[in-house]
Enzyme design. Structure first.
Site, mmCIF file in Angstrom:
data_model
loop_
_atom_site.group_PDB
_atom_site.id
_atom_site.type_symbol
_atom_site.label_atom_id
_atom_site.label_comp_id
_atom_site.label_asym_id
_atom_site.label_seq_id
_atom_site.Cartn_x
_atom_site.Cartn_y
_atom_site.Cartn_z
ATOM 1 N N ILE A 49 -46.657 55.978 59.035
ATOM 2 C CA ILE A 49 -46.775 55.138 57.847
ATOM 3 C C ILE A 49 -46.460 56.018 56.633
ATOM 4 O O ILE A 49 -47.060 57.075 56.470
ATOM 5 C CB ILE A 49 -48.205 54.557 57.712
ATOM 6 N N LEU A 50 -45.513 55.601 55.811
ATOM 7 C CA LEU A 50 -45.122 56.389 54.647
ATOM 8 C C LEU A 50 -45.961 55.984 53.434
ATOM 9 O O LEU A 50 -46.205 54.786 53.215
ATOM 10 C CB LEU A 50 -43.636 56.172 54.349
ATOM 11 N N GLY A 53 -49.335 49.222 53.618
ATOM 12 C CA GLY A 53 -50.069 48.850 54.830
ATOM 13 C C GLY A 53 -49.281 49.109 56.095
ATOM 14 O O GLY A 53 -48.176 49.657 56.062
ATOM 15 N N ASP A 73 -44.808 48.080 52.599
ATOM 16 C CA ASP A 73 -45.744 48.445 51.524
ATOM 17 C C ASP A 73 -46.705 49.468 52.137
ATOM 18 O O ASP A 73 -46.476 49.960 53.239
ATOM 19 C CB ASP A 73 -46.466 47.202 50.966
ATOM 20 N N ASP A 97 -47.103 47.502 58.685
ATOM 21 C CA ASP A 97 -46.311 46.292 58.979
ATOM 22 C C ASP A 97 -46.764 45.096 58.136
ATOM 23 O O ASP A 97 -46.804 43.960 58.617
ATOM 24 C CB ASP A 97 -46.425 45.957 60.471
ATOM 25 N N ARG A 102 -52.057 65.154 54.620
ATOM 26 C CA ARG A 102 -51.082 64.068 54.764
ATOM 27 C C ARG A 102 -50.320 63.884 53.447
ATOM 28 O O ARG A 102 -49.106 63.644 53.455
ATOM 29 C CB ARG A 102 -51.794 62.769 55.137
ATOM 30 N N THR A 150 -38.298 47.719 60.598
ATOM 31 C CA THR A 150 -38.061 46.720 61.629
ATOM 32 C C THR A 150 -39.187 46.812 62.653
ATOM 33 O O THR A 150 -39.645 47.908 62.982
ATOM 34 C CB THR A 150 -36.687 46.902 62.313
ATOM 35 N N HIS A 151 -39.683 45.637 63.068
ATOM 36 C CA HIS A 151 -40.848 45.602 63.960
ATOM 37 C C HIS A 151 -40.567 44.628 65.105
ATOM 38 O O HIS A 151 -40.093 43.510 64.848
ATOM 39 C CB HIS A 151 -42.099 45.173 63.172
#
Ligand code: GRF
Length: 201
Positions: free
Chosen positions: A91-92, A140, A138, A142, A64, A105-106
């Site tokens: 997730i970056l 985490g 960040d 969202d 990853r 955006t969520h």
């Protein structure tokens, strides 16, 4: 301002940003679109707008960390002022997060219902109001500081698809407005919240 937008699916949030940036007074333009998979509508939207695209598949890398490094390098090549994750389903990690401000955006009112099924989870929980959230990402899921939110009603008889479409109508407008203001006015992070320009909210 230069935007790199990351997508994994239909790309209607991307399309809203493309449409907005047609107006020079918007102050931002999409310089590249990246994805974690090929053959998605989001990439076609970029190509139709003559915008360069790139695809970095997690499965093409041994670890990853290697994928994280590769996608950060692809983004860096376009020298963005802001990276926008709009329906990007990965997730970056720190290679990207340490190099660029990343907006996500969520389709729920964070911190409620984070993760890949926010609409389904809100519906299952029986909430009467849900909504959408723009955060500065960040490490985490969202979990970054909140930039903007807007409420969306849950109506009797809603299923996940109907509710998600109602949310997306609001989400696209919120994302376009938020990105434009951040690029034009700048922003500061104060604790768990981000303030744009000299906003008091
Ligand atoms: C958006 O609602 C986004 O918040 C969620 O998935 C949806 C992507 O829609 N993660 P699109 O690809 O922008 O049409």
């Amino acid at each position: 301002g230069r935007l790199v937008v990351l997508v994994s699916g239909s790309g209607t949030n991307l399309q809203a940003l493309l449409d907005a940036s047609a107006d020079p007074s918007y102050g931002a333009r999409v310089v590249a679109v990246g994805a974690d998979r090929a053959g998605i509508e989001g990439l076609s939207r970029a190509t139709r707008a003559d915008i360069p695209t790139f695809v970095e598949k997690l499965g093409d890398y041994a670890t990853r960390a290697d994928w994280d490094t590769a996608i950060a390098a692809r983004i860096a090549a376009y020298e963005p002022d802001l990276v926008v994750s709009a329906g990007f389903m990965k997730i970056l990690g720190t290679p990207t997060l340490d190099a660029f401000p990343l907006l996500n955006t969520h389709p729920a009112l964070l911190p409620s219902f984070p993760g890949a099924h926010g609409v389904r989870d809100a519906l299952a929980h029986g909430v009467k109001v849900t909504g959408c959230t723009v955060i500065l990402a960040d490490q985490g899921v969202d979990s970054g500081p909140i930039v903007a939110q807007q409420a969306v009603p849950v109506l009797a008889g809603d299923d996940e698809k109907v509710l998600h479409e109602r949310i997306k109508t609001v989400e696209r407008r919120l994302l376009v407005e938020t990105v434009g203001r951040m690029v034009r006015e700048g922003w500061t992070v104060s604790g768990r919240s981000v303030r744009i320009g000299n906003d008091t909210r």
